[in-house]
Scaffold this motif. Structure first.
Motif, PDB file in Angstrom:
ATOM      1  N   VAL A 106       0.863  -1.177   0.000  1.00  0.00           N
ATOM      2  CA  VAL A 106       0.000   0.000   0.000  1.00  0.00           C
ATOM      3  C   VAL A 106       0.897   1.223   0.000  1.00  0.00           C
ATOM      4  O   VAL A 106       1.673   1.435   0.934  1.00  0.00           O
ATOM      5  CB  VAL A 106      -0.935   0.016   1.230  1.00  0.00           C
ATOM      6  CG1 VAL A 106      -1.782   1.284   1.236  1.00  0.00           C
ATOM      7  CG2 VAL A 106      -1.826  -1.220   1.245  1.00  0.00           C
ATOM      8  N   LEU A 107       0.820   2.010  -1.061  1.00  0.00           N
ATOM      9  CA  LEU A 107       1.659   3.194  -1.223  1.00  0.00           C
ATOM     10  C   LEU A 107       0.824   4.435  -0.904  1.00  0.00           C
ATOM     11  O   LEU A 107      -0.143   4.742  -1.607  1.00  0.00           O
ATOM     12  CB  LEU A 107       2.199   3.254  -2.651  1.00  0.00           C
ATOM     13  CG  LEU A 107       3.181   4.370  -2.993  1.00  0.00           C
ATOM     14  CD1 LEU A 107       4.408   4.309  -2.092  1.00  0.00           C
ATOM     15  CD2 LEU A 107       3.604   4.268  -4.459  1.00  0.00           C
ATOM     16  N   VAL A 108       1.195   5.137   0.155  1.00  0.00           N
ATOM     17  CA  VAL A 108       0.438   6.282   0.643  1.00  0.00           C
ATOM     18  C   VAL A 108       1.184   7.559   0.284  1.00  0.00           C
ATOM     19  O   VAL A 108       2.314   7.783   0.743  1.00  0.00           O
ATOM     20  CB  VAL A 108       0.234   6.207   2.169  1.00  0.00           C
ATOM     21  CG1 VAL A 108      -0.589   7.393   2.665  1.00  0.00           C
ATOM     22  CG2 VAL A 108      -0.433   4.890   2.555  1.00  0.00           C
ATOM     23  N   ILE A 109       0.560   8.408  -0.518  1.00  0.00           N
ATOM     24  CA  ILE A 109       1.193   9.655  -0.970  1.00  0.00           C
ATOM     25  C   ILE A 109       0.736  10.780  -0.051  1.00  0.00           C
ATOM     26  O   ILE A 109      -0.379  11.283  -0.147  1.00  0.00           O
ATOM     27  CB  ILE A 109       0.823   9.959  -2.426  1.00  0.00           C
ATOM     28  CG1 ILE A 109       1.288   8.809  -3.322  1.00  0.00           C
ATOM     29  CG2 ILE A 109       1.447  11.280  -2.877  1.00  0.00           C
ATOM     30  CD1 ILE A 109       0.811   8.917  -4.753  1.00  0.00           C
ATOM     31  N   ALA A 110       1.614  11.152   0.887  1.00  0.00           N
ATOM     32  CA  ALA A 110       1.282  12.206   1.843  1.00  0.00           C
ATOM     33  C   ALA A 110       1.727  13.584   1.376  1.00  0.00           C
ATOM     34  O   ALA A 110       1.447  14.580   2.041  1.00  0.00           O
ATOM     35  CB  ALA A 110       1.900  11.890   3.214  1.00  0.00           C
ATOM     36  N   SER A 111       2.433  13.634   0.256  1.00  0.00           N
ATOM     37  CA  SER A 111       2.810  14.928  -0.305  1.00  0.00           C
ATOM     38  C   SER A 111       1.584  15.591  -0.930  1.00  0.00           C
ATOM     39  O   SER A 111       0.579  14.938  -1.210  1.00  0.00           O
ATOM     40  CB  SER A 111       3.883  14.747  -1.370  1.00  0.00           C
ATOM     41  OG  SER A 111       3.399  13.934  -2.432  1.00  0.00           O
ATOM     42  N   THR A 112       1.672  16.889  -1.142  1.00  0.00           N
ATOM     43  CA  THR A 112       0.636  17.600  -1.891  1.00  0.00           C
ATOM     44  C   THR A 112       1.004  17.515  -3.366  1.00  0.00           C
ATOM     45  O   THR A 112       2.050  18.011  -3.778  1.00  0.00           O
ATOM     46  CB  THR A 112       0.537  19.062  -1.444  1.00  0.00           C
ATOM     47  OG1 THR A 112       0.237  19.107  -0.048  1.00  0.00           O
ATOM     48  CG2 THR A 112      -0.557  19.788  -2.215  1.00  0.00           C
ATOM     49  N   SER A 113       0.157  16.862  -4.139  1.00  0.00           N
ATOM     50  CA  SER A 113       0.465  16.571  -5.538  1.00  0.00           C
ATOM     51  C   SER A 113      -0.756  16.806  -6.410  1.00  0.00           C
ATOM     52  O   SER A 113      -1.853  17.071  -5.912  1.00  0.00           O
ATOM     53  CB  SER A 113       0.934  15.117  -5.683  1.00  0.00           C
ATOM     54  OG  SER A 113       2.063  14.861  -4.880  1.00  0.00           O
ATOM     55  N   SER A 114      -0.566  16.702  -7.708  1.00  0.00           N
ATOM     56  CA  SER A 114      -1.663  16.856  -8.656  1.00  0.00           C
ATOM     57  C   SER A 114      -2.642  15.699  -8.532  1.00  0.00           C
ATOM     58  O   SER A 114      -2.231  14.534  -8.617  1.00  0.00           O
ATOM     59  CB  SER A 114      -1.112  16.913 -10.081  1.00  0.00           C
ATOM     60  OG  SER A 114      -2.122  16.645 -11.027  1.00  0.00           O
TER      61      SER A 114
END
Length: 307
Positions: A106-114
């Motif tokens: 499970v890859l969790v993207i906690a950055s602010t991204s598009s």
């Protein structure tokens, strides 16, 4: 075509009380978040970074240092990326997926991204051979919130995976699922629209008050109990009043976030009044070399316009 091999769909979803957690991106936000996770889940948290020195605080809290993204994925069920944006994550994606061979990731993207790019990445992984899924979980609350463990975490993704991630991220703050993958990034874009508008309004008020001979700090104390009170006023008001622009949350990141908000407006056919002006304002602020200073440097930018 979606993944269809038996091996790619046979791995069970990890339970919250057993899931192994990896963290990449150990800057102002990622380092305290990793520290909270390591304290809450002893023996289950690992970290990696380009410079081992940036992992010192997390390791002191109990996290295990791992030498490479591939090794991190090999010993993690859930990886939380607090890297600046998706390009940094994509640069190590092949290593992460290779390391996850043999188990579900499970890859969790906690950055602010598009939101669009997050959805594209989720689709790529869904159609690929690996059993890997993407959730987005951008955060709000700044460095102060990360250190205090009271971030607002905006989740997007599969409901069952979101429940798992919300439970795992509880030491860092309150996580709420807002819809399918990409919903978290849309929510963060809305959040940043409010933040940019508020910090600009507070700065303009400071300029008017200061030039009228008022004590700006005292004025903001009065505002705190009324309708003008806000989280921005509470955390940035005194810094705006005293013109302290030492970086905590860099203004350049707000400029980036407003570009993503503009993408959402375009995608939804929304004609907004404030957003175009705010985006141009913070883009120009960055062009003037102020982007590395705190977001409350908007006051200095506005005063430069008078010169």
């Amino acid at each position: 075509m979606p993944k269809s091999t038996p091996a790619a769909s046979s791995f069970p979803r990890p339970s919250a009380n057993l899931a192994r957690i990896g963290v990449v991106g150990l800057g102002h936000m990622g380092s305290p978040m990793a520290g909270h996770l390591a304290s809450a889940f002893p023996g289950r948290v690992a970290v990696t970074a380009r410079r081992r020195r940036s992992a010192e605080a997390a390791v002191e809290a109990g996290a295990e240092w791992i030498d490479s993204p591939r090794e991190l994925a090999a010993r993690s069920d859930v990886i939380v990326s607090v890297l600046p944006d998706l390009p940094e994550l994509r640069s190590m994606l092949d290593e992460l997926l290779a390391g996850a061979e043999g188990h579900r990731l499970v890859l969790v993207i906690a950055s602010t991204s598009s939101p669009t790019e997050v959805r594209e990445l989720a689709r790529e992984l869904d159609e690929g051979p690996h059993d890997a899924v993407v959730l987005d979980a951008p955060v709000s609350g700044g460095e102060d919130g990360a250190r205090a463990g009271n971030l607002s975490i905006m989740l997007g993704g599969d409901p069952d995976d979101a429940r798992l991630v919300a439970e795992l991220l509880e030491p860092c703050g309150r996580a709420v699922r807002l819809g399918p993958v990409g919903a978290g990034q849309v929510a963060k874009a809305c959040n940043q629209l409010i933040v940019s508008a508020t910090v600009t309004a507070v700065s303009e008020a400071a300029i008017l008050a200061d030039r009228s001979g008022l004590d700006v700090s005292a004025l903001f104390e009065v505002f705190a109990g009324g309708y003008a009170g806000s989280r921005i006023l509470a955390t940035r008001g005194e810094r705006i009043a005293t013109e302290d622009y030492s970086p905590s949350g860099a203004a350049k990141y707000l400029a980036k976030d407003l570009r993503f908000a503009t993408d959402v407006a375009t995608d939804t056919g929304s004609s907004l009044v404030l957003l175009p002006h705010l985006r141009q304002t913070f883009a120009d602020l960055e062009d003037r070399g102020l982007g590395d200073l705190d977001l409350c440097v908007i006051r200095r930018y506005l005063e430069l316009g008078d010169s």
